[in-house]
Structures are given as structure tokens and as C-alpha cells.
Scaffold this active site. Structure first.
Site, PDB file in Angstrom:
ATOM      1  N   LEU A   1       0.896  -1.145   0.000  1.00 33.89           N
ATOM      2  CA  LEU A   1       0.000   0.000   0.000  1.00 33.89           C
ATOM      3  C   LEU A   1       0.937   1.197   0.000  1.00 33.89           C
ATOM      4  O   LEU A   1       1.781   1.321   0.891  1.00 33.89           O
ATOM      5  CB  LEU A   1      -0.889  -0.023   1.251  1.00 33.89           C
ATOM      6  N   ASP A   2       0.828   2.076  -0.995  1.00 34.90           N
ATOM      7  CA  ASP A   2       1.864   3.095  -1.161  1.00 34.90           C
ATOM      8  C   ASP A   2       1.919   4.055   0.029  1.00 34.90           C
ATOM      9  O   ASP A   2       0.983   4.169   0.807  1.00 34.90           O
ATOM     10  CB  ASP A   2       1.722   3.827  -2.501  1.00 34.90           C
ATOM     11  N   LYS A   3       3.039   4.741   0.141  1.00 36.67           N
ATOM     12  CA  LYS A   3       3.333   5.569   1.310  1.00 36.67           C
ATOM     13  C   LYS A   3       2.242   6.595   1.592  1.00 36.67           C
ATOM     14  O   LYS A   3       1.918   6.888   2.748  1.00 36.67           O
ATOM     15  CB  LYS A   3       4.680   6.275   1.115  1.00 36.67           C
ATOM     16  N   ASP A   4       1.664   7.169   0.558  1.00 34.61           N
ATOM     17  CA  ASP A   4       0.686   8.237   0.736  1.00 34.61           C
ATOM     18  C   ASP A   4      -0.748   7.726   0.846  1.00 34.61           C
ATOM     19  O   ASP A   4      -1.683   8.530   0.866  1.00 34.61           O
ATOM     20  CB  ASP A   4       0.798   9.234  -0.421  1.00 34.61           C
ATOM     21  N   SER A   5      -0.920   6.410   0.905  1.00 28.50           N
ATOM     22  CA  SER A   5      -2.251   5.822   1.048  1.00 28.50           C
ATOM     23  C   SER A   5      -2.409   5.244   2.452  1.00 28.50           C
ATOM     24  O   SER A   5      -1.432   4.964   3.149  1.00 28.50           O
ATOM     25  CB  SER A   5      -2.482   4.720   0.013  1.00 28.50           C
TER      26      SER A   5
END
Length: 209
Positions: free
Chosen positions: A43-47
Site C-alpha cells: 500500500l503506497d506511502k501516501d495511502s
């Protein structure tokens, strides 16, 4: 006994066991168990949102093989206007940029009532919140999307392909397992035996959306 956890990943943390420079989601787990655990997928850093954490590689195999087609559900907010025609594009497949253009597989999307930047202030990226709030009436589109692939930044790129720019993304479900509403960002809990069984079943059947 294998361990299985449901984790609410906060924004700003990498989905990784370790990183030399940036904080990772493993920092929320006790040091004595970190070395044994790993995140299932990314799950990407900004999510933010649902992330599974385990020491059982069989769960990775059940959920992450492309042939499994296990759906993942996300809620998003994005700058721009999203029309029913654009939703139909998302569902039919849109091109993703790269060395070779790739079309996404059929998805499912649902529009939610639109909003404005001012109304969504708490979900704006902290480092640019003040800048965005200079135009509080700028339209924001909101919706849900279910995908059966796991390409890097896929939901963000899909929305960008139809002219919308995601600033907030939250994963709500993997297969039939939904994020526990009792969990706050950074919280986790053990999965029940029934939840684990359902995840392995989703891996066999592909679940439904």
C-alpha cells in the site's frame, strides 16, 4: 502457529520491513515479532487503510498471484470532476503509462456525492494543505473503486487517465475482508480463524465485487 493481523496503515509510512531513511509500517509492531512478520502486498506511502501482516507465505500465494483475481476495494477523493461516462471508462479499462502502454482489466466503480477542497481539508496532504486551501471551492470528486490487479499506484493512475488527481486513497477491503471500523490508523488486531479461512477461500474463488 502462523500469525495473521489486520493493520490500519496510516499515511506517511512505507509498506516494507525496513528502510534506511524513511519510517515503515513495521514500526507499529513490537520489536520481538517484527523479524518474523511481513506485509502481504503493498500500500503506497501516501495511502492508508487495510494491510494484512503475517508470517505465513501461503497467504501471499493465495492472494497475490495474478491468476487469483482477488478484488481490492478503495475509497478515493480527487481533484476534478468525475462523470458517469468517465466511470464507464474506468470500468472498461484505461491505459496506464510506462515503457509499454498497458490497459487495465475491467473494474467496478461507484460515484459518491461530490465535494470541495474546503470540505475535505482534513484529508489533504499536510505538506500542501495551506496551498490547496487557497481555492476552497475547487471541486473534489469522491468514489469507490474495486480492482483485481496489483499494479504500482494503479488506482491513482487510473483516475489520472480520466482527468482526476487523487489526493486521498484508503483501502477498505481485500476480498471479502473489510477493514475493522474499530481500528484507528496505526492500530492492528489478530484475524479470527474464520477471517483467515475466508481469505484463503477468496484466493481460490477470486471472491466477488
Amino acid at each position: 502457529m502462523p500469525q495473521y493481523y489486520m493493520f490500519y496503515k496510516p499515511r506517511g509510512y512505507l509498506t516494507a520491513k525496513t528502510d534506511a531513511w524513511r519510517p515503515t509500517m513495521m514500526e507499529f509492531f513490537p520489536p520481538e515479532v517484527r523479524s518474523r512478520l511481513h506485509p502481504v502486498g503493498r500500500l503506497d506511502k501516501d495511502s492508508e487503510g487495510l494491510l494484512l501482516v503475517t508470517d505465513d507465505g501461503m497467504l501471499d500465494n493465495a492472494l497475490l498471484q495474478p491468476s487469483r483475481h482477488v478484488p481490492k476495494k478503495y475509497a478515493f477523493q480527487a481533484f476534478g470532476v468525475l462523470t458517469p461516462a468517465q466511470v464507464a471508462q474506468l470500468e472498461a479499462g484505461v491505459p496506464l503509462p510506462g515503457k509499454e502502454t498497458v490497459m487495465t482489466k475491467p473494474a467496478r466503480a461507484q460515484l459518491l456525492p461530490p465535494s470541495t477542497i474546503g470540505a475535505c481539508a482534513k484529508d489533504l496532504p499536510a505538506q500542501r494543505r495551506e496551498h490547496f486551501l487557497k481555492n476552497p471551492d475547487r471541486p473534489v470528486c469522491r468514489g469507490l473503486i474495486w480492482i483485481r490487479e496489483g499494479r504500482k499506484h494503479q488506482v491513482r493512475l487510473m483516475l489520472k487517465a480520466v482527468g482526476c488527481h487523487v489526493f486521498w486513497l484508503k483501502r477498505l477491503a481485500i476480498g471479502s475482508l473489510e477493514l475493522d471500523p474499530a481500528l484507528a490508523p496505526g492500530d492492528y488486531r489478530s484475524l479470527t480463524a474464520e477471517e483467515v479461512a475466508r481469505l484463503f477461500s477468496d484466493g481460490r474463488t477470486g471472491a466477488s465485487v
